[in-house]
Design an enzyme around this catalytic site. Structure first.
Site, PDB file in Angstrom:
ATOM      1  N   ASN A  10     -36.544  -2.618  19.838  1.00  0.00           N
ATOM      2  CA  ASN A  10     -35.182  -2.819  19.371  1.00  0.00           C
ATOM      3  C   ASN A  10     -34.119  -1.797  20.340  1.00  0.00           C
ATOM      4  O   ASN A  10     -32.983  -1.877  19.805  1.00  0.00           O
ATOM      5  CB  ASN A  10     -34.948  -2.333  17.893  1.00  0.00           C
ATOM      6  CG  ASN A  10     -35.927  -3.228  16.756  1.00  0.00           C
ATOM      7  OD1 ASN A  10     -35.720  -4.582  17.220  1.00  0.00           O
ATOM      8  ND2 ASN A  10     -36.884  -2.618  16.163  1.00  0.00           N
ATOM      9  N   TYR A  22     -26.656   5.027  16.753  1.00  0.00           N
ATOM     10  CA  TYR A  22     -27.135   4.995  17.919  1.00  0.00           C
ATOM     11  C   TYR A  22     -25.885   5.267  18.877  1.00  0.00           C
ATOM     12  O   TYR A  22     -26.317   5.117  20.229  1.00  0.00           O
ATOM     13  CB  TYR A  22     -28.100   3.945  18.115  1.00  0.00           C
ATOM     14  CG  TYR A  22     -29.228   4.078  17.115  1.00  0.00           C
ATOM     15  CD1 TYR A  22     -30.181   4.809  17.111  1.00  0.00           C
ATOM     16  CD2 TYR A  22     -29.391   2.806  16.326  1.00  0.00           C
ATOM     17  CE1 TYR A  22     -31.390   4.987  16.085  1.00  0.00           C
ATOM     18  CE2 TYR A  22     -30.683   2.831  15.322  1.00  0.00           C
ATOM     19  CZ  TYR A  22     -31.461   3.874  15.265  1.00  0.00           C
ATOM     20  OH  TYR A  22     -32.610   3.993  14.478  1.00  0.00           O
ATOM     21  N   GLU A  97     -41.137  13.710  23.563  1.00  0.00           N
ATOM     22  CA  GLU A  97     -40.671  12.669  22.524  1.00  0.00           C
ATOM     23  C   GLU A  97     -39.395  12.709  22.476  1.00  0.00           C
ATOM     24  O   GLU A  97     -38.769  13.789  22.418  1.00  0.00           O
ATOM     25  CB  GLU A  97     -41.407  12.906  21.285  1.00  0.00           C
ATOM     26  CG  GLU A  97     -40.844  11.692  20.066  1.00  0.00           C
ATOM     27  CD  GLU A  97     -41.518  12.313  18.698  1.00  0.00           C
ATOM     28  OE1 GLU A  97     -42.700  12.797  18.770  1.00  0.00           O
ATOM     29  OE2 GLU A  97     -40.898  11.854  17.692  1.00  0.00           O
ATOM     30  N   HIS A  99     -35.182  11.072  20.651  1.00  0.00           N
ATOM     31  CA  HIS A  99     -34.765   9.940  19.459  1.00  0.00           C
ATOM     32  C   HIS A  99     -33.133  10.057  19.660  1.00  0.00           C
ATOM     33  O   HIS A  99     -32.767  11.241  19.911  1.00  0.00           O
ATOM     34  CB  HIS A  99     -35.036  10.446  18.165  1.00  0.00           C
ATOM     35  CG  HIS A  99     -36.621  10.113  17.985  1.00  0.00           C
ATOM     36  ND1 HIS A  99     -37.097   8.859  17.904  1.00  0.00           N
ATOM     37  CD2 HIS A  99     -37.647  11.153  17.646  1.00  0.00           C
ATOM     38  CE1 HIS A  99     -38.435   8.928  17.824  1.00  0.00           C
ATOM     39  NE2 HIS A  99     -38.710  10.284  17.824  1.00  0.00           N
TER      40      HIS A  99
HETATM   41  C1  DQA Z   1     -35.294   6.052  17.005  1.00  0.00           C
HETATM   42  C2  DQA Z   1     -35.508   6.562  15.836  1.00  0.00           C
HETATM   43  C3  DQA Z   1     -36.375   5.651  14.882  1.00  0.00           C
HETATM   44  O1  DQA Z   1     -36.734   5.876  13.644  1.00  0.00           O
HETATM   45  C4  DQA Z   1     -36.059   4.286  14.994  1.00  0.00           C
HETATM   46  O2  DQA Z   1     -36.831   3.240  14.326  1.00  0.00           O
HETATM   47  C5  DQA Z   1     -35.619   3.820  16.278  1.00  0.00           C
HETATM   48  C6  DQA Z   1     -34.705   4.714  16.949  1.00  0.00           C
HETATM   49  C7  DQA Z   1     -33.934   7.010  17.581  1.00  0.00           C
HETATM   50  O3  DQA Z   1     -33.902   6.988  18.881  1.00  0.00           O
HETATM   51  O4  DQA Z   1     -33.216   7.434  16.915  1.00  0.00           O
HETATM   52  O5  DQA Z   1     -35.707   2.537  16.590  1.00  0.00           O
HETATM   53  O6  DQA Z   1     -36.245   6.370  17.826  1.00  0.00           O
END
Ligand code: DQA
Length: 148
Positions: A10, A22, A97, A99
């Site tokens: 996604n 986002y 990692e 986000h």
């Molecule tokens: C994400 C946070 C995840 O929980 C979510 O499923 C995403 C995007 C982020 O970049 O904030 O698809 O990884």
């Protein structure tokens, strides 16, 4: 130095997907910013996105022996995928990692990560800057390891 940036499911919808969480940048806008930072740091960058868990596993395998480290936003797979965790363990490369959103401000199912405890670190909540900060940190870490 060669670094791969892996984006999960996604994230190809960034820009239109839940912009309040986002941001408005598309994945290609973010990739451009990553490339600019990689140029500044003098490192080679590889950019990958897939909606498929298996393709992400295969991509991580492919990095073995060819790359110095990677940055991963496994998106929803962060919270579910033992397969991606095992792939990361199988290549024994340093990785961070990332986000875009601060997952700890969100639903409790997002607080669980199958990667966090085997990552060098986690950067969460800084929008596209999460990737830029991760790249700076990973490059510094790999250089320091090479000197040690
Ligand atoms: C994400 C946070 C995840 O929980 C979510 O499923 C995403 C995007 C982020 O970049 O904030 O698809 O990884």
């Amino acid at each position: 130095m060669k670094i791969s940036v892996i984006n999960g499911p996604n994230l190809d919808m960034l820009g239109t997907r839940e912009p309040s969480l986002y941001g408005n940048l598309s994945i290609s806008d973010i990739n451009k910013q990553i490339e600019i930072k990689a140029n500044e740091l003098g490192v080679e960058i590889d950019l990958f996105q897939s909606n498929s868990e298996g393709e992400i596993v295969e991509k991580i395998h492919y990095l073995h022996g060819k790359f110095d480290g990677f940055i991963i936003n496994a998106a929803a797979y962060t919270h579910t995928s033992i397969a991606i965790r095992d792939a990361a363990l199988s290549v024994s490369l340093p990785f961070i990692e990332v986000h875009l959103s601060n997952v700890y401000k969100r639903e409790t199912f997002r607080h669980k990560s199958y990667l966090a405890d085997i990552a060098l670190g986690v950067i969460s909540g800084f929008g596209y800057l999460s990737y830029i900060l991760a790249l700076e940190a990973l490059v510094k870490y790999i250089k320091a390891q090479a000197r040690a």
